[in-house]
Design a protein around this motif. Structure first.
Motif, mmCIF file in Angstrom:
data_model
loop_
_atom_site.group_PDB
_atom_site.id
_atom_site.type_symbol
_atom_site.label_atom_id
_atom_site.label_comp_id
_atom_site.label_asym_id
_atom_site.label_seq_id
_atom_site.Cartn_x
_atom_site.Cartn_y
_atom_site.Cartn_z
ATOM 1 N N ILE A 108 58.459 40.878 26.005
ATOM 2 C CA ILE A 108 59.607 40.683 26.899
ATOM 3 C C ILE A 108 59.529 39.332 27.590
ATOM 4 O O ILE A 108 60.527 38.606 27.681
ATOM 5 C CB ILE A 108 59.686 41.842 27.910
ATOM 6 C CG1 ILE A 108 60.060 43.134 27.163
ATOM 7 C CG2 ILE A 108 60.694 41.547 29.014
ATOM 8 C CD1 ILE A 108 60.033 44.375 28.011
ATOM 9 N N ARG A 109 58.337 38.957 28.037
ATOM 10 C CA ARG A 109 58.225 37.673 28.731
ATOM 11 C C ARG A 109 58.449 36.497 27.784
ATOM 12 O O ARG A 109 59.025 35.474 28.170
ATOM 13 C CB ARG A 109 56.863 37.545 29.399
ATOM 14 C CG ARG A 109 56.812 36.346 30.354
ATOM 15 C CD ARG A 109 55.515 36.253 31.099
ATOM 16 N NE ARG A 109 55.588 35.204 32.114
ATOM 17 C CZ ARG A 109 54.541 34.762 32.801
ATOM 18 N NH1 ARG A 109 53.333 35.300 32.600
ATOM 19 N NH2 ARG A 109 54.690 33.806 33.693
ATOM 20 N N ASN A 110 58.009 36.631 26.553
ATOM 21 C CA ASN A 110 58.125 35.524 25.596
ATOM 22 C C ASN A 110 59.524 35.390 24.999
ATOM 23 O O ASN A 110 59.794 34.434 24.262
ATOM 24 C CB ASN A 110 57.107 35.696 24.470
ATOM 25 C CG ASN A 110 55.680 35.451 24.921
ATOM 26 O OD1 ASN A 110 55.447 34.894 25.995
ATOM 27 N ND2 ASN A 110 54.721 35.876 24.128
ATOM 28 N N GLU A 164 60.253 33.889 37.050
ATOM 29 C CA GLU A 164 59.127 33.414 36.250
ATOM 30 C C GLU A 164 58.041 32.803 37.134
ATOM 31 O O GLU A 164 56.846 33.065 36.950
ATOM 32 C CB GLU A 164 59.627 32.397 35.220
ATOM 33 C CG GLU A 164 58.561 31.779 34.343
ATOM 34 C CD GLU A 164 57.890 32.760 33.397
ATOM 35 O OE1 GLU A 164 56.762 32.462 32.953
ATOM 36 O OE2 GLU A 164 58.475 33.828 33.117
ATOM 37 N N ASN A 165 58.429 32.007 38.094
ATOM 38 C CA ASN A 165 57.458 31.310 38.934
ATOM 39 C C ASN A 165 56.758 32.228 39.939
ATOM 40 O O ASN A 165 55.740 31.846 40.526
ATOM 41 C CB ASN A 165 58.140 30.166 39.687
ATOM 42 C CG ASN A 165 58.584 29.051 38.767
ATOM 43 O OD1 ASN A 165 58.061 28.895 37.661
ATOM 44 N ND2 ASN A 165 59.572 28.274 39.198
ATOM 45 N N SER A 166 57.304 33.424 40.134
ATOM 46 C CA SER A 166 56.709 34.347 41.110
ATOM 47 C C SER A 166 55.606 35.210 40.510
ATOM 48 O O SER A 166 54.924 35.940 41.237
ATOM 49 C CB SER A 166 57.799 35.262 41.692
ATOM 50 O OG SER A 166 58.269 36.179 40.706
ATOM 51 N N ILE A 167 55.401 35.132 39.205
ATOM 52 C CA ILE A 167 54.455 36.021 38.533
ATOM 53 C C ILE A 167 53.012 35.593 38.793
ATOM 54 O O ILE A 167 52.666 34.421 38.674
ATOM 55 C CB ILE A 167 54.734 36.050 37.007
ATOM 56 C CG1 ILE A 167 56.131 36.614 36.727
ATOM 57 C CG2 ILE A 167 53.669 36.865 36.272
ATOM 58 C CD1 ILE A 167 56.364 37.986 37.288
ATOM 59 N N ARG A 176 53.056 42.501 40.925
ATOM 60 C CA ARG A 176 52.979 41.041 41.025
ATOM 61 C C ARG A 176 52.828 40.384 39.653
ATOM 62 O O ARG A 176 52.976 39.171 39.524
ATOM 63 C CB ARG A 176 51.835 40.662 41.951
ATOM 64 C CG ARG A 176 52.039 41.168 43.382
ATOM 65 C CD ARG A 176 50.777 41.067 44.213
ATOM 66 N NE ARG A 176 50.312 39.689 44.287
ATOM 67 C CZ ARG A 176 49.032 39.338 44.304
ATOM 68 N NH1 ARG A 176 48.084 40.271 44.230
ATOM 69 N NH2 ARG A 176 48.686 38.069 44.389
ATOM 70 N N GLY A 177 52.530 41.175 38.623
ATOM 71 C CA GLY A 177 52.434 40.644 37.275
ATOM 72 C C GLY A 177 53.600 41.021 36.381
ATOM 73 O O GLY A 177 53.555 40.783 35.166
ATOM 74 N N LEU A 178 54.644 41.605 36.968
ATOM 75 C CA LEU A 178 55.798 42.081 36.194
ATOM 76 C C LEU A 178 57.025 41.226 36.469
ATOM 77 O O LEU A 178 57.338 40.932 37.628
ATOM 78 C CB LEU A 178 56.114 43.536 36.541
ATOM 79 C CG LEU A 178 55.030 44.579 36.244
ATOM 80 C CD1 LEU A 178 55.462 45.937 36.778
ATOM 81 C CD2 LEU A 178 54.737 44.661 34.749
ATOM 82 N N THR A 179 57.746 40.866 35.415
ATOM 83 C CA THR A 179 59.058 40.244 35.600
ATOM 84 C C THR A 179 60.096 41.334 35.850
ATOM 85 O O THR A 179 59.858 42.524 35.605
ATOM 86 C CB THR A 179 59.477 39.438 34.357
ATOM 87 O OG1 THR A 179 59.696 40.347 33.262
ATOM 88 C CG2 THR A 179 58.434 38.403 33.982
ATOM 89 N N SER A 180 61.256 40.926 36.293
ATOM 90 C CA SER A 180 62.330 41.885 36.561
ATOM 91 C C SER A 180 62.771 42.598 35.289
ATOM 92 O O SER A 180 63.112 43.790 35.307
ATOM 93 C CB SER A 180 63.518 41.156 37.190
ATOM 94 O OG SER A 180 63.139 40.554 38.400
ATOM 95 N N GLU A 181 62.757 41.883 34.164
ATOM 96 C CA GLU A 181 63.156 42.497 32.898
ATOM 97 C C GLU A 181 62.174 43.575 32.470
ATOM 98 O O GLU A 181 62.562 44.595 31.887
ATOM 99 C CB GLU A 181 63.290 41.421 31.819
ATOM 100 C CG GLU A 181 64.521 40.541 31.956
ATOM 101 C CD GLU A 181 64.364 39.416 32.980
ATOM 102 O OE1 GLU A 181 65.324 38.661 33.191
ATOM 103 O OE2 GLU A 181 63.266 39.292 33.582
#
Length: 455
Positions: free
Chosen positions: A59-61, A77-80, A115-120
């Motif tokens: 998902i992140r890629n 992205e920058n908050s991860i 803290r290691g998860l994106t919203s998606e």
């Protein structure tokens, strides 16, 4: 990355993550309006199955809206936290769901992996969860914030007192405030949606509410929900505002249609820190709602639930005091009936909590939706059980200015007494001092009696 599966003898293939996310979403009239919804129940099940096998790294890629094209994507992205992400990036979405729902996983565990998860990623796991999954998971997460008082503690149910008036008449607004307070409503914020969005009117309403709060030593916060730039002008001219409010969206284009940018909100946060009357450290109030990006023609063919999750990724960059989704306000074009409204409310609350936001819900509907008061009462019970930080209430549940239906002051009191919740501790002490509630949290005969505010 495998994007196809065979279900009941038929092969289902999805061209990219954007399509897969949309097809895996529960039925929403907004996705149908956008032309991106699953055509059949079978296609929806197939999409959920494929989605459950993808990894967090997949998902992140493969960003749904690339960061180079959108500032909301860049902020998410920058908050991860890269170390935490690296430790879980090989988890599948199904494995993430199992971890969240495990009895061995506690609030602090979820706060760490968040803290290691994106919203998606958070949207993806919500898509494969049932309603009771969303209730159970969200109830684990305690998010506590402080402005003038502290809210969000386990066992509490706070509320926004919404005393809107069709002509912004101060006397009428104060009457509604007094009634709400007499039912124990208003610890999250006393927040007014103004008819007149001018600086002078916002100043007038801020002064009126601030003076009343100070006179009666009420432990709460005031806010007038005008555009952020109007509030900023009012504060610079000396208006007493504890919070600054703004509606936000899940794409940069939609935010610009609201007249805001990330930079403007950082400026507002700094202004209210320096010149606002709230003690802090949390002084921002954000409002969201599924479908706003589509209504602004800024959705990029992304489903409305995923865009809503991106709202929360954007919001968490500002460490707000409160955030709420207005779950049935936009109308049946986006959430058609009671089933869709209830599902969206549970999704939004879970996704907000998974972003570590102090999440509230305006549990509401418009009169042309296929829903009624019983439906939002059902949702209010589910969300209270899910540990929602706060709900919104208007006199008799009927907002005579915005013309929609929400919870009443009586409903909030009923939820607290039925599900054994209290208001925020400081507000609870004030209610006891005013003889509005008993030591057991039960309303006294002062409920609804505005004469308690006579000097």
């Amino acid at each position: 990355m495998k994007l196809k599966t065979t279900y009941l003898g038929k092969v289902y293939s999805f061209s990219n993550l954007k399509e897969l996310f949309a097809k895996a979403n529960e039925e929403k009239s907004g996705d149908r309006l956008a032309g991106i919804a699953a055509e059949t129940v079978q296609e929806r099940i197939a999409a959920k199955e494929v989605l459950s096998t993808l990894t967090l790294e997949d998902i992140r890629n493969n960003p749904i809206i690339p960061p180079e094209e959108d500032e909301v994507s860049r902020m998410i992205e920058n908050s991860i936290n890269e170390r935490i992400y690296s430790s879980i990036k090989n988890w599948s979405i199904a494995e993430l769901r199992e971890y969240i729902l495990s009895d061995n996983t506690k609030s602090e565990d979820l706060k760490r992996i968040s803290r290691g998860l994106t919203s998606e990623m958070i949207a993806a796991v919500a898509k494969i969860m049932s309603n009771i999954d969303l209730v159970y998971a969200a109830n684990k997460i305690e998010v506590i914030t402080t402005c003038n008082i502290t809210i969000g503690q386990k066992g509490t149910l706070s509320s926004r007192l919404q005393p809107n008036h069709p002509t912004d008449d101060v006397e009428g607004i104060l009457m509604s405030i007094k009634e709400g307070l007499s039912y124990g409503v208003g610890d999250a914020v006393i927040g007014i949606n103004p008819v007149d969005d001018s600086v002078e009117n916002v100043k007038r309403l801020l002064h009126a509410t601030h003076d009343f709060i100070r006179e009666w030593k009420i432990p709460t916060q005031n806010c007038v929900l005008a555009h952020v730039t109007t509030q900023m002008k009012a504060i610079r001219q000396g208006a007493p505002a504890d919070l600054i409010f703004q509606s936000i969206a899940g794409t940069e284009k939609a935010n610009r249609s609201f007249g805001i940018t990330a930079e403007l909100l950082f400026e507002a946060n700094e202004l209210v820190r320096k010149e606002g009357t709230g003690t802090g450290p949390h002084r921002l109030y954000f409002e969201t709602g599924q479908g706003s990006e589509l209504s602004a023609e800024a959705h990029y063919n992304v489903d409305q639930m995923t865009l809503e999750a991106r709202n929360y990724g954007f919001a968490r960059c500002y460490d707000p005091f409160i955030v709420n989704t207005v779950v049935g306000f936009i109308g049946p074009e986006y959430l058609y009936n009671n089933k869709q409204i209830i599902r969206a409310g549970l999704e939004d609350h879970f996704m907000g909590k998974m972003h570590l936001l102090p999440m509230g819900v305006d549990i509401c509907y418009t009169n042309h939706a296929k829903a009624d008061q019983n439906d939002i009462e059902d949702l209010s019970v589910l969300l209270t059980a899910a540990g929602v930080n706060f709900v919104i209430a208007a006199p008799m549940g009927d907002d005579c200015m915005l013309n929609y239906q929400t919870l009443s002051y009586h409903d909030v009191a009923t939820l607290r007494q039925t599900l054994q919740k209290q208001t925020a501790p400081e507000f609870n002490r004030w209610l006891l001092e005013m003889d509005i509630i008993t030591e057991d949290g039960i309303l006294t005969n002062k409920a609804g009696d505005l004469t308690i505010f006579n000097r």
